[in-house]
Each structure stands twice: as structure tokens, then as C-alpha cells.
Write an enzyme that holds these catalytic residues in place. Structure first.
Site, PDB file in Angstrom:
ATOM      1  N   GLY A 388       0.828  -1.203   0.000  1.00  0.00           N
ATOM      2  CA  GLY A 388       0.000   0.000   0.000  1.00  0.00           C
ATOM      3  C   GLY A 388       0.855   1.243   0.000  1.00  0.00           C
ATOM      4  N   GLY A 390       1.096   5.416   1.650  1.00  0.00           N
ATOM      5  CA  GLY A 390       0.626   6.378   2.632  1.00  0.00           C
ATOM      6  C   GLY A 390       1.342   7.695   2.459  1.00  0.00           C
ATOM      7  N   GLY A 391       1.116   8.617   3.419  1.00  0.00           N
ATOM      8  CA  GLY A 391       1.759   9.912   3.342  1.00  0.00           C
ATOM      9  C   GLY A 391       3.269   9.822   3.421  1.00  0.00           C
ATOM     10  N   PHE A 392       3.761   8.814   4.126  1.00  0.00           N
ATOM     11  CA  PHE A 392       5.207   8.628   4.268  1.00  0.00           C
ATOM     12  C   PHE A 392       5.815   8.100   2.975  1.00  0.00           C
ATOM     13  CE2 PHE A 392       9.016   6.314   5.340  1.00  0.00           C
ATOM     14  CZ  PHE A 392       9.600   7.017   6.382  1.00  0.00           C
ATOM     15  N   GLY A 393       5.138   7.174   2.344  1.00  0.00           N
ATOM     16  CA  GLY A 393       5.654   6.536   1.143  1.00  0.00           C
ATOM     17  C   GLY A 393       5.075   5.143   1.003  1.00  0.00           C
ATOM     18  N   VAL A 395       4.665   1.001   1.107  1.00  0.00           N
ATOM     19  CA  VAL A 395       4.998  -0.055   2.064  1.00  0.00           C
ATOM     20  C   VAL A 395       5.057  -1.380   1.309  1.00  0.00           C
ATOM     21  CG1 VAL A 395       4.342  -1.222   4.197  1.00  0.00           C
ATOM     22  CG2 VAL A 395       3.812   1.202   3.893  1.00  0.00           C
ATOM     23  N   LYS A 409       8.674   0.193   5.047  1.00  0.00           N
ATOM     24  CA  LYS A 409       8.113   1.489   4.686  1.00  0.00           C
ATOM     25  C   LYS A 409       9.248   2.368   4.146  1.00  0.00           C
ATOM     26  CE  LYS A 409       5.174   3.417   7.577  1.00  0.00           C
ATOM     27  NZ  LYS A 409       4.635   4.250   8.701  1.00  0.00           N
ATOM     28  N   ASP A 506      -2.623  11.048  14.674  1.00  0.00           N
ATOM     29  CA  ASP A 506      -3.067  10.597  13.352  1.00  0.00           C
ATOM     30  C   ASP A 506      -3.735   9.227  13.447  1.00  0.00           C
ATOM     31  OD1 ASP A 506      -3.513  10.944  10.663  1.00  0.00           O
ATOM     32  OD2 ASP A 506      -1.567  10.167  10.042  1.00  0.00           O
TER      33      ASP A 506
END
Length: 699
Positions: A388, A390-393, A395, A409, A506
Site C-alpha cells: 500500500g 501512505g503519506g510517508f511513502g 509499504v 516502509k 493521526d
């Protein structure tokens, strides 16, 4: 951990009264277990409590054996027949021995403590405790849990010196165990002509280093009085335990070897214990000359001593230098992860360089992976391994050479989070230990690449199930209830039971990961804030978080506190109950978001209509009303009106707790149409649930 004086032991007289009757003799031939049956009442044969206990015994041994720390806790059933359990195997056990020991412990307790709702047993390789009282909610230690077991034999020679050395050994071992990732250390002390001493100390690994140290402090401060002069002894408590003997009682080499006490001299009775043991007899000194001048004998002895020292000192210094180089080489060779950071790049990024070396120093608790190792584990970040984004990058799923599955991640170059969030997550979550928090195994920092490595959880995240019509039936009401209570326990740990107060900021469905048994684990601590125990709230000019889950005071004024997380939990609870997203909610009446719609149904007495169809027939009406009531309590407009997570856990776990009627929730009059955002105010009725990842102000 400081060294304590025997005269400074903080044991109150009532502690002595409690501990003294529990002292039991121990011989080498004594067979374990040592057990205690509580006084919380009995259960009946074929009762619900017995069924819950049997269910717990069917999976807890495997759960402990499959854990990297050989530790497990779990809960089965509902009050008044709920069963809480905790088991811990010795840190040097293997999975097979652990599984067998815990299974035998369940069987033996049902015989030794027949029909008792509360019991605890200690074997050599494991311990087990179960109760109908929630002892898992606290990490504190009480002095009346189990016996202090003593070796009946007294120290024969050098008893005073040996006792002082033992006190030093226990302090040093406690410090080493508290700072280790598994909260477990074995040690050996060998000084001069004194007997060799062996020690083992262990805490449950869900304790922080500070809580573990506190538990050991009680052990070393209180029980050494009662074990003084004995050749061996044990302290058997739920959260920490200790054993020492004058023979090697654990297999293999000790983790900690103590041979030089030059810097670790214990203070006892306001006197200093020398680091070396003096011989029992010495030759008499030569008589001085009548004139007060040194004799020829003394002069020659002085010259000989100087000549000997002039030879020994350089030789010893050289040997120590060689030894230090050898140790450094061995440590370097044995490091699990090797960090290859270009020197020039490190000089250009001093903050990254400093972080790497801080992590290097605690590499026993935290693995620093090499980037080629990450590439191999994820097949070069292949699309097939993508879990998937996310905002971080993105995974990715990966597998290490030893077969352990991991979730990787990778920080995206265009990510708004950047190094500050990366550092925050690495340094924060690596210190947290709780069943309902995702475990961070390590990281990789190499050039522009920044990677976090987590335990792999096969069932992805909560949103994958509750918001998908094809999968929603896979999470029945019982699974949802366990997920709700697990999230609540994880937040309670962050807010109250961890060393520092932590605000997640969050919390949302996509940040709740699910293990193979569908147990929830809170993840993504990149935006978390750390408070001291005296702080209650903070503020920021930059709003970070996710549309739909932000509390009104945070969205409009930048004020965040533990009540901000409570608000997010309330939104999440309504989503779990309804199967609908708050941030993408569209109802046929077309005028309210999920919070407002829930309030609309509550006021009209139609709250059952909120429930997702797949769970309506599975949940009791009164239970459904209670959970919706709790959710609406959490999302009230005023932060002061919202409960704490301690209150929430109490309301979830006990039907006897009276829940007040809620006030209207925040955003109750917001109509669902388009994204509303003005003057920094984020209204959670939009169709966007992406995390805002602007760089937060000073952490």
C-alpha cells in the site's frame, strides 16, 4: 541505575510484615512449580468462566512461543466471566520449551488451584498468571504477589564481602536487563578469592526500561534484606523476577561478565568496599631505623618496586590497547546491520549522522539494516510486494534470509514528511512495548534512502475490511469488539502507562494494522508528540493529521492533547460500528456527516439504524447503545467534556459503569457537499482522507 546502600533501603515496616511470611526454603533438589491461588472467588464446573479459561489455554502457549520475546498476554470473554492472562518464558528458552511449559502451567494450575478465578505459577523456564481482574492494565509491582524463595545454606566464608559483591552484581544485572530489548540478562561476577556469583534478571518485555528499572529497584531494595547471607535466592513477581546462586544455573555463557569493580564500589553502612579482596594475613612490616631514616632493606624494596612498575605499566597499557582494538573489531563484525553512509554525505547531513550513531549504540535492541539487504528482502521493491501507499511513502512486504517476514516502509522523495518524521518515528516507537502497538524492528539510512522495517502483519489494515462491502462480513461483532478494546488499550498505554505521555495525532482506520488473529496494532508514529507527565496540551501553527479524524480545537486553533486522540478514537469507533467513513460519508438525507448523522439518530432514538447490517443480528441492543454512547462521548465539541482513555477502557470493560448522556458532537451541522477549508480550519466532511504531512513546528 545508581548503587544503593543497605542502610538506604526504602522498605517500610508493613512491607517486612508482608514479605517475611512468604519466605520459603529452596534446595537444589526442590521440584517446581511454585504457585499461589488467589482469593477472587471460585468458578463452577462447566461454567462460562471455565470455557473462557480453556479457550485461553488452547492458543496462549502458541502465541508466547511464536513471539520473539517469548511473552504473551490476552483476554477472553466478557465481565463477569472475563479472563486476563499473562505468560513469560525465560529469555534463554526456545520456542518448543516455552510452548510446552505454558501448556503444562495451565494444566497444573487447574489442579493445584481447582476452580480458582485467580492463580499464578512459576516454573524454571516459564511463568503464567490468570485472573478475572484486569492486572494487565498496570505495570506496577506489589510485594505480596509470590514468595521470595531462599537457599537454606548460609555463606560460609567472607560472608560480608560476598554480600557486598552480590549487591553490586544485582544492581549491574538489573541495569543491563532493563536496557536490553528483551528485558533479560544473565551475569557472572568473579572477583579475587571471593566465590563466583551468578545472577539472572528479567522483566516482562512490554515494560519500558524505566518501569523495568523501577520493578528491579523494589527487588534489590526490599528483598536483599531477607536473602542476606544466603547462598542463593529468587524473587518471583509477575512483572519482574530475579535469581542468584553460587553455581551456574543457566546454560551457556552469561550475557554480562563482571571481573573489575574499580568503578562500581557499593556503599554499605557508609563504608566503602575495596574492589580487591585483601589477603587474610600479611608479613609484618620491617621496623624503622632508630634515626627515623629508611633501612637498607626498605630502600632496596622501594627501588625494586619502582623498577617493577616501570616494566609492568607499559606492558599493561599495550595489552589493554590491543584488547580494546580486538573488542572493537569483534563488535564491528557482529553487528546485525551495517550502515554505509558516505562520509561527505554525512558531513552535509549532521543530524542524520548523529541519529545513526545513537542507533548504533543500541544496536542490540534495534537493527540497522544495510540497503542491499532491504533490496534483496523486497525483490528490489517489486510491484508484487507492494502492500500500500501512505503519506510517508509506499509499504512493501519482505522476507529476511532467516525467513522472518517484514513490512518495509520506504520514504518517498516527494513525501511531505521527510527526515523529522522519520527520526521521530524511529526514536519514539523503538522505545514502546505494547501488544497493541506495531513493533519497529529496525531501519536503514543510506544516502537518500530512508527505510523503516516493521513486523509484518498479514491482515493489512482495518479500513481494508470495514469499508469494503465484500470483506465486511469477515469481521463479525466479536472481532470488532476485540479490535475496539485493543485500540483503546493501545491508546491508554500511550497516554498513561508509557514512560512519557504520547499523543498520536493521526489515529485512523488505515493506521490500525491487524495481525493473523485480527488483533489491532496502532501504527505510524511519524506525527506523534511527546509530553512530560506534567504537560496537558500543546499547540502548533501547522496542522498535521487526517481529514475526518481531527478534533475541532486542533483543526481550528492548533491545540492538541490526549483529548485530541480521544476524539479520533470516537470517530473510529463510529466507523467500526457503521462501516462508513466519516470523511466520505453521504447519506440519502444529504445534510450531515457521520458524526451529525449519528447524533441525529441518537436524538431520535433510532440509534440501531447506525449499525452495519452484517452485525445488527449479532450485537445485543443494550450493548449496541452503550458502544454508540461511548463513541458520542468521545466526539463531543468541548475537549473538557470528553472522557480520558482510562474512562473509555473502564466503560468498555464493565457494564456496571454508568455512562452519561453525551452533548452534541463537533461538526454536527456540517452539510456534506464539497471540501470546506478556510483560515486554516479543516472541516472533516470532505471526500479526502489523506494525511496532511507538512513539516511540523519544533518538536
Amino acid at each position: 541505575m545508581k548503587f544503593l546502600s543497605f542502610m538506604d533501603l526504602p522498605c517500610h515496616p508493613w512491607m517486612a510484615m508482608v514479605i517475611f511470611p512468604l519466605l520459603l526454603p529452596l534446595t537444589d533438589a526442590q521440584t517446581w512449580p511454585s504457585y499461589s491461588c488467589g482469593n477472587n472467588g471460585d468458578y463452577k464446573s462447566n461454567s462460562t468462566y471455565e470455557a473462557n479459561l480453556m479457550l485461553l489455554s488452547s492458543f496462549l502457549p502458541n502465541k508466547a512461543a511464536s513471539s520473539s520475546t517469548l511473552f504473551a498476554t490476552d483476554t477472553v470473554g466478557n465481565a463477569p466471566d472475563i479472563v486476563y492472562a499473562l505468560t513469560l518464558c525465560r529469555g534463554d528458552s526456545n520456542a518448543s520449551a516455552c510452548r510446552s511449559c505454558v501448556a503444562n502451567a495451565f494444566q497444573d494450575l487447574q489442579q493445584m488451584c481447582s476452580y480458582s478465578r485467580d492463580a499464578v505459577v512459576y516454573y524454571d523456564p516459564c511463568m503464567l498468571k490468570f485472573s478475572n481482574k484486569n492486572f494487565l492494565a498496570t505495570t506496577t509491582t506489589t510485594v505480596n504477589e509470590l514468595p521470595i524463595v531462599m537457599n537454606p545454606n548460609n555463606l560460609m566464608t567472607n560472608a560480608d564481602i560476598t554480600q557486598r559483591l552480590l549487591f553490586t552484581l544485582i544492581n549491574r544485572t538489573a541495569q543491563s536487563a532493563a536496557n536490553s530489548s528483551r528485558r533479560f540478562t544473565t551475569s557472572r561476577l568473579d572477583v579475587g578469592s571471593s566465590p563466583v556469583l551468578y545472577c539472572l534478571m528479567q522483566c516482562t518485555p512490554d515494560l519500558t526500561a524505566a518501569d523495568c528499572t523501577t520493578c528491579f529497584h523494589v527487588v534489590s531494595s526490599c528483598t536483599l534484606q531477607y536473602l542476606a547471607g544466603r547462598q542463593g535466592g529468587r524473587v518471583l513477581w509477575t512483572r519482574c523476577n530475579m535469581r542468584y546462586e553460587m553455581y551456574p544455573f543457566f546454560p551457556g555463557d552469561p550475557t554480562l561478565r563482571i571481573t573489575n569493580l574499580a568503578h562500581d564500589v557499593p556503599v554499605i553502612n557508609n563504608t566503602t568496599t575495596p574492589a580487591t579482596v585483601q589477603p587474610q594475613s600479611q608479613p609484618p612490616a620491617a621496623a624503622p631505623s632508630p634515626e627515623g631514616k629508611p633501612t637498607v632493606q626498605e630502600h632496596n624494596r622501594h627501588k625494586s618496586r619502582k623498577r617493577t612498575l616501570s616494566i609492568i605499566i607499559p606492558v599493561v597499557a599495550t595489552l589493554l590497547s590491543v584488547l580494546m582494538c580486538f573488542i572493537c573489531f569483534i563488535v564491528w563484525k557482529r553487528r546485525k546491520g551495517k550502515v554505509n553512509i558516505n562520509n561527505q554525505a554525512a558531513m552535509n547531513r549532521p543530524e542524520e549522522y548523529a541519529l545513526v550513531w545513537r542507533l548504533e549504540e543500541r544496536s542490540s535492541e534495534f537493527t540497522l539494516f544495510d540497503f542491499p539487504e532491504i533490496l534483496q528482502a523486497t525483490h528490489d521493491f517489486s510491484k508484487e510486494n507492494l502492500l500500500g501507499k501512505g503519506g510517508f511513502g509506499p509499504v512493501y512486504k519482505g522476507q529476511l534470509p532467516d525467513g522472518i517476514e517484514i513490512a518495509v516502509k520506504r520514504l518517498a522523495s516527494q513525501s511531505g514528511q521527510g527526515f523529522t518524521e522519520f527520526k521521530n518515528e524511529v526514536e519514539l516507537i523503538a522505545k514502546l512495548q505494547h501488544n497493541n502497538l506495531v513493533k519497529l524492528l529496525g531501519c536503514c539510512i543510506q544516502g537518500e534512502e530512508k527505510v523503516l522495517v516493521y513486523e509484518y502483519l498479514p491482515n493489512k489494515s482495518l479500513d481494508f475490511f470495514i469499508f469494503d462491502e465484500n470483506r465486511t462480513t469477515l469481521v463479525d461483532w466479536e472481532k470488532r469488539r476485540v479490535i475496539i478494546e485493543g485500540i483503546a488499550q493501545g491508546l491508554l498505554y500511550l497516554h498513561k502507562h508509557s514512560r512519557l505521555r504520547i499523543i498520536h495525532r493521526d489515529l485512523k482506520a488505515s493506521n490500525i494494522l491487524l495481525d493473523q488473529d485480527m488483533n489491532p496494532k496502532i501504527s505510524d508514529f511519524g506525527l506523534a508528540k511527546i509530553f512530560s507527565s506534567n504537560d496537558t496540551q500543546g499547540s502548533t501553527k501547522r496542522i498535521v493529521g487526517t481529514y475526518g479524524y481531527m478534533s475541532p480545537e486542533y483543526a481550528s486553533e492548533g491545540i492538541y492533547s490526549i483529548k485530541s486522540d480521544v476524539f479520533s478514537f470516537g470517530v473510529l469507533l463510529l466507523e467500526i460500528l457503521s462501516g462508513k467513513r466519516n470523511s466520505r460519508f453521504h447519506h440519502c438525507e444529504d445534510f450531515l456527516n457521520l458524526l451529525g448523522y449519528s447524533w441525529h439518530l441518537w436524538e431520535g432514538g433510532r440509534w440501531l439504524e447506525l449499525l452495519e447490517l452484517s452485525i445488527v443480528t449479532e450485537i445485543h441492543t443494550t450493548e449496541a447503545r452503550r458502544y454508540i454512547n461511548i463513541a458520542l462521548m468521545c466526539v463531543q465539541e468541548s475537549a473538557d467534556d470528553r472522557p480520558t482513555m482510562s474512562d473509555v477502557v473502564a466503560m468498555l470493560n464493565s457494564e456496571s459503569v454508568i455512562i452519561p448522556e453525551p452533548n452534541p458532537p463537533a461538526y454536527v451541522n456540517v452539510r456534506v457537499s464539497t471540501v470546506h477549508q478556510s483560515a486554516g480550519v479543516v472541516v472533516p466532511c470532505s471526500n479526502n482522507d489523506v494525511t496532511i504531512t507538512e513539516e511540523p513546528d519544533g518538536r
